[in-house]
Design a protein around this motif. Sequence first.
Motif, PDB file in Angstrom:
ATOM      1  N   UNK A 178       0.834  -1.201   0.000  1.00  0.00           N
ATOM      2  CA  UNK A 178       0.000   0.000   0.000  1.00  0.00           C
ATOM      3  C   UNK A 178       0.872   1.255   0.000  1.00  0.00           C
ATOM      4  N   UNK A 179       1.978   1.218   0.746  1.00  0.00           N
ATOM      5  CA  UNK A 179       2.903   2.353   0.747  1.00  0.00           C
ATOM      6  C   UNK A 179       3.418   2.606  -0.659  1.00  0.00           C
ATOM      7  N   UNK A 180       3.911   1.550  -1.310  1.00  0.00           N
ATOM      8  CA  UNK A 180       4.528   1.768  -2.618  1.00  0.00           C
ATOM      9  C   UNK A 180       3.494   1.907  -3.731  1.00  0.00           C
ATOM     10  N   UNK A 181       2.262   1.470  -3.488  1.00  0.00           N
ATOM     11  CA  UNK A 181       1.185   1.814  -4.428  1.00  0.00           C
ATOM     12  C   UNK A 181       0.966   3.323  -4.413  1.00  0.00           C
ATOM     13  N   UNK A 182       0.961   3.893  -3.225  1.00  0.00           N
ATOM     14  CA  UNK A 182       0.769   5.336  -3.122  1.00  0.00           C
ATOM     15  C   UNK A 182       1.986   6.102  -3.630  1.00  0.00           C
ATOM     16  N   UNK A 183       3.172   5.520  -3.483  1.00  0.00           N
ATOM     17  CA  UNK A 183       4.362   6.140  -4.076  1.00  0.00           C
ATOM     18  C   UNK A 183       4.198   6.229  -5.590  1.00  0.00           C
ATOM     19  N   UNK A 184       3.736   5.129  -6.198  1.00  0.00           N
ATOM     20  CA  UNK A 184       3.528   5.139  -7.643  1.00  0.00           C
ATOM     21  C   UNK A 184       2.482   6.141  -8.077  1.00  0.00           C
ATOM     22  N   UNK A 185       1.373   6.199  -7.343  1.00  0.00           N
ATOM     23  CA  UNK A 185       0.316   7.149  -7.682  1.00  0.00           C
ATOM     24  C   UNK A 185       0.812   8.586  -7.544  1.00  0.00           C
ATOM     25  N   UNK A 186       1.588   8.846  -6.493  1.00  0.00           N
ATOM     26  CA  UNK A 186       2.106  10.192  -6.293  1.00  0.00           C
ATOM     27  C   UNK A 186       3.122  10.557  -7.365  1.00  0.00           C
ATOM     28  N   UNK A 187       3.930   9.578  -7.780  1.00  0.00           N
ATOM     29  CA  UNK A 187       4.908   9.836  -8.846  1.00  0.00           C
ATOM     30  C   UNK A 187       4.200  10.206 -10.148  1.00  0.00           C
ATOM     31  N   UNK A 188       3.087   9.531 -10.436  1.00  0.00           N
ATOM     32  CA  UNK A 188       2.320   9.878 -11.635  1.00  0.00           C
ATOM     33  C   UNK A 188       1.763  11.300 -11.530  1.00  0.00           C
ATOM     34  N   UNK A 189       1.272  11.637 -10.357  1.00  0.00           N
ATOM     35  CA  UNK A 189       0.750  12.989 -10.135  1.00  0.00           C
ATOM     36  C   UNK A 189       1.863  14.026 -10.285  1.00  0.00           C
ATOM     37  N   UNK A 190       3.031  13.724  -9.736  1.00  0.00           N
ATOM     38  CA  UNK A 190       4.161  14.645  -9.862  1.00  0.00           C
ATOM     39  C   UNK A 190       4.584  14.803 -11.315  1.00  0.00           C
ATOM     40  N   UNK A 191       4.477  13.715 -12.092  1.00  0.00           N
ATOM     41  CA  UNK A 191       4.805  13.777 -13.521  1.00  0.00           C
ATOM     42  C   UNK A 191       3.927  14.810 -14.226  1.00  0.00           C
ATOM     43  N   UNK A 192       2.627  14.740 -13.985  1.00  0.00           N
ATOM     44  CA  UNK A 192       1.706  15.677 -14.631  1.00  0.00           C
ATOM     45  C   UNK A 192       1.941  17.104 -14.152  1.00  0.00           C
ATOM     46  N   UNK A 193       2.214  17.245 -12.852  1.00  0.00           N
ATOM     47  CA  UNK A 193       2.492  18.578 -12.327  1.00  0.00           C
ATOM     48  C   UNK A 193       3.757  19.168 -12.908  1.00  0.00           C
ATOM     49  N   UNK A 407       8.522   6.806   4.863  1.00  0.00           N
ATOM     50  CA  UNK A 407       8.914   8.209   4.927  1.00  0.00           C
ATOM     51  C   UNK A 407       9.287   8.802   3.573  1.00  0.00           C
ATOM     52  N   UNK A 408       9.300   7.967   2.523  1.00  0.00           N
ATOM     53  CA  UNK A 408       9.475   8.528   1.177  1.00  0.00           C
ATOM     54  C   UNK A 408       8.223   9.282   0.741  1.00  0.00           C
ATOM     55  N   UNK A 409       7.101   9.034   1.416  1.00  0.00           N
ATOM     56  CA  UNK A 409       5.847   9.716   1.103  1.00  0.00           C
ATOM     57  C   UNK A 409       5.693  10.980   1.947  1.00  0.00           C
ATOM     58  N   UNK A 410       4.825  11.908   1.534  1.00  0.00           N
ATOM     59  CA  UNK A 410       4.552  13.074   2.384  1.00  0.00           C
ATOM     60  C   UNK A 410       3.887  12.654   3.681  1.00  0.00           C
ATOM     61  N   UNK A 411       3.989  13.509   4.692  1.00  0.00           N
ATOM     62  CA  UNK A 411       3.537  13.156   6.037  1.00  0.00           C
ATOM     63  C   UNK A 411       2.044  12.872   6.118  1.00  0.00           C
ATOM     64  N   UNK A 412       1.244  13.429   5.202  1.00  0.00           N
ATOM     65  CA  UNK A 412      -0.199  13.229   5.287  1.00  0.00           C
ATOM     66  C   UNK A 412      -0.706  12.075   4.429  1.00  0.00           C
ATOM     67  N   UNK A 413       0.182  11.334   3.766  1.00  0.00           N
ATOM     68  CA  UNK A 413      -0.245  10.167   2.989  1.00  0.00           C
ATOM     69  C   UNK A 413      -0.839   9.125   3.941  1.00  0.00           C
ATOM     70  N   UNK A 414      -1.976   8.566   3.587  1.00  0.00           N
ATOM     71  CA  UNK A 414      -2.691   7.691   4.525  1.00  0.00           C
ATOM     72  C   UNK A 414      -1.876   6.478   4.934  1.00  0.00           C
TER      73      UNK A 414
END
Length: 737
Positions: A178-193, A407-414
């Motif tokens: 779940x942690x690294x699923x959210x890492x992947x989702x966040x990386x995709x979001x960062x790509x678009x940003x 901790x590679x994710x932001x502090x508010x990641x679920x």
Amino acid sequence: MTLTLEPGVDQRVPLLRRLGRLLVDRRRAVLIAGTVVLVVAAALGAGAQKALSLSRFEAPGSQSNRAEQLLHREFGHGSPNMILLVTAKHGTVDDPAVAAAGRALAEELGASAGVRTTGSYWAQGNSPALAATDRGKALVTAWLDGTATESRERLADLSPKFTRETADVKVEVGGQDEVFRQVGAQARKDFLGAEAIVLPIVLLLLLAVYRRWSAAGLTIGVGLFSVLGTLTLLRGVTAFTEVSTFAANLALVMGLGLGIDYSLFMISRFREESAAGHDKHTAVVRAVERAGRTVIFSGITVAISLLALFAFPFPFLRSFAYAGVFVVLTAIVGAVVLLPAALAAVGHRVLRPGAAGAARPVEDGRWYRLTRRVMARPLVWGTAVVALLLLVGAPFLGVKFGLPDERVLPADATSRVVQQQVRDGFPARETDALQVVATGVADPKGSTGQTEAYAAKLSTLPGVFQVDTFTGSYAGGKLRTPPTADSARFATGSGVWLTVIPEEAALAGDMPGLVGKVRDEAAPYQVQVGGFPADMTDFRSRLLGALPLVAGLILVPTFILLFLMTGSLLIPAKATVSNLLSLTVMFGALVWGFQDGHLAGLLDFTSAGSMEPSIPILMFCIAYGLSMDYEVFIVSRIKEEHDRGVDTETAVATGIQRSAPLITAAAGILALTFAVYATGSVVFLKELGVGLALAVLVDAVLVRAILLPAVMRLAGPANWWAPAPLRRLHARFGLTD
């Protein structure tokens, strides 16, 4: 206009000159074909992100990998990769209402698609490893089988479904996948940003460099061709193997960067040839012949550095090798094929305003004057730069390689919030347990005494909280909890399995040391030790073990390529040493800023106190390739001047004046595209952004503009020296006109 050979000219026309003439003659067909390819790439590349994934940190063929496969095949179990954190709203997790809710959750989760096995605090005899110290929280664990992509796709459905609150409990979802699923989702979001930020800024910077909208537009077009072409090719690769979602981030930044780099040099050479009095079409041909050759060689050096990543047996790093090779290929096609065709059609529109008339003398250029000043006192300038690079790189001497966590994710990641609660409130972490697997045991039930003694001994190891097996749970060398109905899963007709649960402090400390102690402990039967700590330990060991090979695969071929270009031994040696020196700044900044946390406040992340080793290795491959990229551009211009018969100092000053303004502009734009990722949310991307931006700028400004001329001035005629056998080799196989 069709270009033909002049009477009396040698008919053995160089290949790139012939290519330039073909592009001029067939410019409309080339541009139509390029437009069609770009449209198709935009359609296919737009969906590439959904096809990409994040691989697990596994070392194929390692002991941990074998243990996990045995666990799956022989016992039908696996290391838990999903957890439900159950918080009692009133009382403790031992209260009947909370216990009933926990059992119901485990049963519901176990019935969900893709969930092979579940466990819980309540099903495992109220195991203290699965409850918080204050008994206010407890865990339900689950193993989702399949590839990383398959399990994380299921988690995308399960996570929101099981995130809930009732009158008795609050349920949150976590676990490694779940942690690294959210890492992947966040990386995709960062790509678009990053895409939304980078493109308009880069366009404005290019306009400032060119002072022509048409030139800036063509350059952006080549960059987009490279990005979209790379994403399309990566999507094709996903049909055969896993490709990391981070490869898309690399495709964006390097596709734009190399596309812009190469376009800058092609357009600049076109302008230079036009200023020398050549008509538009002849200027295109000469630009393809001279600058195109340099672009191709430069691309080869970048590709070599990234191809070396194939030496690692990890899909995560191999993803960047695919991306790097595709980026180089598409950037070269865009700059050496499509751009010249466009220049042949609209070349007059890219000429600098007021460019008519005599060209400005090269001696009046600021880079020429700076180079002359450096070469007047080469020892002083060279020593100062080397000292500065070593000083800034000194923090790397204190590097600590560790393992990645939430901790590679932001502090508010679920998922990070969940993992942090487990880290802070639980005495141990069963989801990160070591799995000790033995098969081929003739009579597991008959060897109860041996298993009991082995489990008890393992439970006395420093850092071990508890050992579970079919004979019960052990702690401190003694039986803590008798076997329960759930304990039967630890034995089959021919196999035994033990779970070694580490203390929370042991996971935060020397995890590889704990793995080594468990593996070194004498067992009554042959065992394989796996589980997440062992996975990460084997991954790191295999990664660092392959590093010398990877370094050799980068350093040796690029050395040979520069020798074949220049016929010199000193120039490739100088390039290798200076490139490594420039990378010390990047590594020093990584340790100072991220490991030691000095940039944590500015960039909004949490320092883990160590570096995940694959990221610096990836950055080494990228940064070394880009450093050699700039080396090729400058040295090719210096050699071009030297081949005209001028002395070395004049050749160096003229070559730098011709190339340094372009390299500085290209480096600034490339550094900006990297730096945008520092604004993202994933620490891995922040490290890549800051480190590579700094490496590119230092290399372009300090190493190429100051250290290079200082060293070449000190070497004098030796710059072009090679022993007689190598001179003959270069005469036969050298990459010359």
